[in-house]
Design an enzyme around this catalytic site. Structure first.
Site, short mmCIF file in Angstrom:
data_model
loop_
_atom_site.label_atom_id
_atom_site.label_comp_id
_atom_site.label_asym_id
_atom_site.label_seq_id
_atom_site.Cartn_x
_atom_site.Cartn_y
_atom_site.Cartn_z
N SER A 1 -8.10 15.09 42.34
CA SER A 1 -9.09 14.01 42.23
C SER A 1 -10.42 14.31 42.92
O SER A 1 -11.48 14.03 42.34
CB SER A 1 -8.49 12.70 42.74
OG SER A 1 -7.45 12.30 41.88
N LYS B 1 1.40 3.17 44.57
CA LYS B 1 0.79 2.37 43.51
C LYS B 1 1.25 0.91 43.52
O LYS B 1 0.49 0.01 43.21
CB LYS B 1 1.08 2.99 42.14
CG LYS B 1 0.32 4.30 41.90
CD LYS B 1 0.54 4.82 40.49
CE LYS B 1 -0.20 6.13 40.29
NZ LYS B 1 -0.06 6.64 38.92
#
Ligand code: ATR
Length: 277
Positions: free
Chosen positions: A17, A69
């Site tokens: 990322s 998450k």
């Protein structure tokens, strides 16, 4: 002041990322930094503490990866509909002291399939394997793309039926076990969204589901020719793909959400692509 962003996960060493968002920022000339943070799994509230501290120090947003998450979703003040169905967030935005949760995994996957792999989903027969978090994230974007049929197969049939029941009734959704696939003919798109490839396993899918002119898509990234993709190739499928495009496209969706500018993805995907063979 340079705007601060980060990805948080555990482990986080292999994350792409920062590279992806760094390339996007360069290309679109955004004054931002993007770092990787290894979140603590224990104690239970450590994750929330790290996120709040990042936001309090002026952080603008975060990407969230395993195993956080669900926690990211839980600590949010506002949640998008697709994040709500997934019960999970992969992107957070910090605005006026509030945490907003999004989930771009599904839209990233859809965009990779429709735009990069050139398979518009409208009117197509689509098969998704698995019923975990990845599938929960993909369901709403997939249904919105109007496939003729959307079949979700899972070993645990009760789990996949429960998932399908959460989505609005009607529509083209069929939840089933693997043994029922034999009678269902060929699909234009088969997506392996199980975690089987992470351990080198093959979901018990019959090769009769593959269409040589269709696409076989492996959600895992960088695992080369997984047993699933090998099965597809042996069934004559020419267009086989792993999740590199999804990885970059979900990042692009988050970047657009945060910055209001849409980055180009093709060169970044090419840069990160690992040959399947
Ligand atoms: P997460 O929610 O984190 O994505 P999960 O809920 O454990 O993970 O889901 C993983 C998915 O991969 C499940 O659909 C699981 O199938 P079951 O629900 O039937 O257990 C699926 N899966 C994992 N290993 C598999 C294998 N070897 N063959 C087929 N499906 C597999």
């Amino acid at each position: 002041m340079t705007d601060q962003y980060a990805v948080i996960g555990n482990p986080i060493g292999h994350t792409k990322s920062p590279l992806i968002h760094g390339l996007f920022a360069q290309e679109t000339q955004q004054d931002m930094s993007y770092t990787a943070i290894e979140g603590s799994v224990e104690p239970q509230d450590a994750f929330a503490g790290t996120v709040h501290a990042f936001a309090a120090a002026g952080g603008k947003g975060m990407n969230v990866t395993a195993p956080f998450k669900l926690k990211a979703f839980a600590i949010a003040d506002e949640r998008s509909e697709r994040a709500a169905l997934a019960g999970a967030a992969n992107a957070l935005s910090f605005k006026d002291g509030r945490i907003v949760a999004e989930n771009f995994d599904g839209v990233g996957l859809l965009r990779d399939i429709e735009v990069n792999l050139n398979l518009p989903m409208a009117g197509k027969r689509v098969l998704v394997l698995g019923a975990g978090g990845a599938v929960r994230g993909a369901l709403l974007p997939f249904i919105a793309a109007r496939p003729a049929e959307l079949v979700i197969a899972n070993r645990d049939i009760a789990k996949v039926k429960a998932l399908a029941a959460q989505v609005a009734a009607g529509g083209p959704l069929i939840a089933c076990g693997y043994s029922e696939l034999e009678a269902m003919g060929r699909f234009d798109l088969v997506v392996n969204a199980t975690s089987a490839s992470l351990t080198g396993e093959l979901p018990p899918v019959t090769p009769s589901v593959f269409s040589p002119t269709g696409v076989a898509y492996e959600l895992a990234y960088g695992k080369r020719l997984t047993p699933f993709l090998r099965l597809a190739r042996n069934a004559g499928v020419e267009s086989v793909a792993d999740g590199v495009g999804m990885l970059v496209e979900q990042a692009a969706a988050a970047f657009t959400w945060w910055r209001g500018v849409q980055p180009e993805t093709r060169a970044v995907i090419e840069r990160l692509t690992v040959s399947l063979d």
